[in-house]
Design a protein around this motif. Structure first.
Motif, PDB file in Angstrom:
ATOM      1  N   LYS A  20       0.848  -1.087   0.119  1.00  0.00           N
ATOM      2  CA  LYS A  20      -0.083   0.039  -0.009  1.00  0.00           C
ATOM      3  C   LYS A  20       0.810   1.207  -0.036  1.00  0.00           C
ATOM      4  CE  LYS A  20      -4.200  -1.510   1.918  1.00  0.00           C
ATOM      5  NZ  LYS A  20      -5.004  -1.306   0.591  1.00  0.00           N
ATOM      6  N   PRO A  21       1.094   1.969  -1.138  1.00  0.00           N
ATOM      7  CA  PRO A  21       2.046   2.880  -1.056  1.00  0.00           C
ATOM      8  C   PRO A  21       1.384   4.192  -0.329  1.00  0.00           C
ATOM      9  CG  PRO A  21       0.772   3.004  -2.994  1.00  0.00           C
ATOM     10  CD  PRO A  21       0.309   1.877  -2.430  1.00  0.00           C
ATOM     11  N   GLU A  22       2.498   4.849   0.149  1.00  0.00           N
ATOM     12  CA  GLU A  22       2.206   6.072   1.106  1.00  0.00           C
ATOM     13  C   GLU A  22       2.716   7.464   0.290  1.00  0.00           C
ATOM     14  OE1 GLU A  22       3.863   3.431   5.085  1.00  0.00           O
ATOM     15  OE2 GLU A  22       5.131   5.168   4.233  1.00  0.00           O
ATOM     16  N   THR A  23       2.984   7.218  -0.929  1.00  0.00           N
ATOM     17  CA  THR A  23       3.441   8.526  -1.682  1.00  0.00           C
ATOM     18  C   THR A  23       2.388   8.689  -2.629  1.00  0.00           C
ATOM     19  OG1 THR A  23       4.857   7.113  -3.054  1.00  0.00           O
ATOM     20  CG2 THR A  23       5.758   8.190  -1.197  1.00  0.00           C
ATOM     21  N   ASN A  24       2.125   9.873  -3.191  1.00  0.00           N
ATOM     22  CA  ASN A  24       1.311  10.369  -4.275  1.00  0.00           C
ATOM     23  C   ASN A  24       1.919   9.852  -5.692  1.00  0.00           C
ATOM     24  OD1 ASN A  24      -0.632  11.363  -2.488  1.00  0.00           O
ATOM     25  ND2 ASN A  24      -0.143  13.325  -3.073  1.00  0.00           N
TER      26      ASN A  24
END
Length: 368
Positions: free
Chosen positions: A220-224
């Motif tokens: 689950k990526p934490e960046t845009n």
């Protein structure tokens, strides 16, 4: 006088930067640094580099190194670049320039205090096709410039590969996002082509909330991974910029500009390179876009030992940029893209961040 270079990073640094430095007369790469002794020594053996370091602070303080080429993550290299400048080294810094606006300001101040030459890895402005477009525009191709559109959309993590060296882009706290990474490259090009930005309105968000690897592992990526910016330039142009590293069926890079007299389109199927970037142009009189032949003078240089066809593809524009840095160190002209341009791009990125959060136009002069 031979200028001695130490490279921090054995991935992109030895793959692309090393052959670019070796293409410049009077430069010798004498050191490489990674985070572990075994990888540093292995890189030095593999690449024929004399010295291996596994402590970046020791390398940047070494009196036998003149230029520090600093790769690795923005959040990590901040301290390395600061230390290099404070130790009297010239610096080649990666992209993004810094992890955030405060760190960018610190790097700018340290550079100004150092009296040294420092540039960033925004080498795309040295590519033959954009340089040709810039020449044509300066010669009046567009007439009065009206508007431009830039797309920089890649498919890096739609089907992520477990060995891709940038899978860490999912982590927050390192100063990366599609807007900060691809946007930094795009904005450096736009500033080179069209001059300064006056104000911006932006959306910075996330398209994919999960990365799925071939073995079924998910992150689950934490960046845009997606941003749209509308830029008002000081020359009156309005420029649309869209960037994503999770664009479906990778459309690549495209820059299109038009004015009262003409239009040009530069494009590439992925990250723009010397070989793959094409240029088309047309005028009101012609009524059509035609391919533009890039002259040989932009595909080679007597000052470096590689040409535009060389592999790996980033080597040619990097070597041109690095060579300009070397000339500046010797007192022969100005290096670019330098830290002043990098600082300006960071101000645009910070203005875009504020705009996306506050839902308003933000002037660049608000960011100081």
């Amino acid at each position: 006088m031979t200028l001695r270079v130490g490279i921090i990073s054995a991935n992109w640094g030895t793959f692309a930067h090393l052959p670019a430095w070796r293409a410049i007369p009077g430069v010798e790469v004498t050191a490489v640094c990674t985070s572990r002794q075994e990888t540093a020594e292995a890189a030095a053996r593999k690449c024929g580099i004399e010295r291996a370091f596994w402590d970046a602070q020791k390398m940047v303080a070494d009196p036998d190194i003149d230029i520090v080429d600093c790769g690795t993550r923005p959040s990590i290299r901040y301290a390395m670049v600061l230390s290099a400048l404070r130790n009297g080294k010239h610096v080649y810094n990666g992209i993004p320039f810094a992890a955030n606006i405060d760190q960018a300001r610190d790097l700018l101040d340290a550079w100004r205090a150092s009296g040294k030459v420092a540039i960033t890895d925004a080498y795309s402005q040295w590519l033959p096709a954009p340089r040709m477009a810039k020449e044509m525009m300066d010669d009046g191709l567009l007439g009065k410039p009206f508007a431009a559109t830039c797309f920089f959309n890649l498919s890096l993590f739609n089907k992520p590969h477990p060995l891709f060296p940038y899978n860490w882009f999912w982590q927050s706290g390192h100063g990366v996002s599609a807007m900060r990474n691809l946007g930094s490259h795009a904005l450096n090009m736009l500033v080179f082509m069209f001059g300064d930005v006056e104000e911006v309105v932006a959306h910075d968000g996330q398209l994919l909330d999960q990365w799925e690897f071939p073995d079924g592992k998910t992150i689950k990526p934490e960046t845009n991974d997606f941003a749209c910016l509308l830029l008002r330039m000081k020359n009156g142009m309005v420029v649309q910029l869209q960037v994503s590293w999770n664009a479906t069926v990778q459309p690549g890079w495209r820059l299109e500009a038009f004015g009262s007299n003409g239009r040009f389109v530069a494009s590439a199927p992925s990250f723009p390179t010397s070989r793959d970037t094409t240029l088309h142009a047309g005028t009101v009189a012609s009524g059509r876009l035609d391919p533009v032949e890039i002259p040989r003078r932009l595909l080679e240089s007597p000052e470096i030992s590689v040409v535009a066809e060389a592999d790996p593809q980033p080597v040619f524009p990097m070597a041109l940029s690095m060579n300009r840095m070397v000339r500046a160190i010797k007192g022969e002209g100005t290096a670019h893209p330098g830290f002043e341009q990098a600082w300006f791009v960071e101000r645009v990125l910070e203005a875009a961040r504020r705009s996306s959060t506050e839902r308003r136009w933000v002037r660049i002069d608000e960011v100081v």
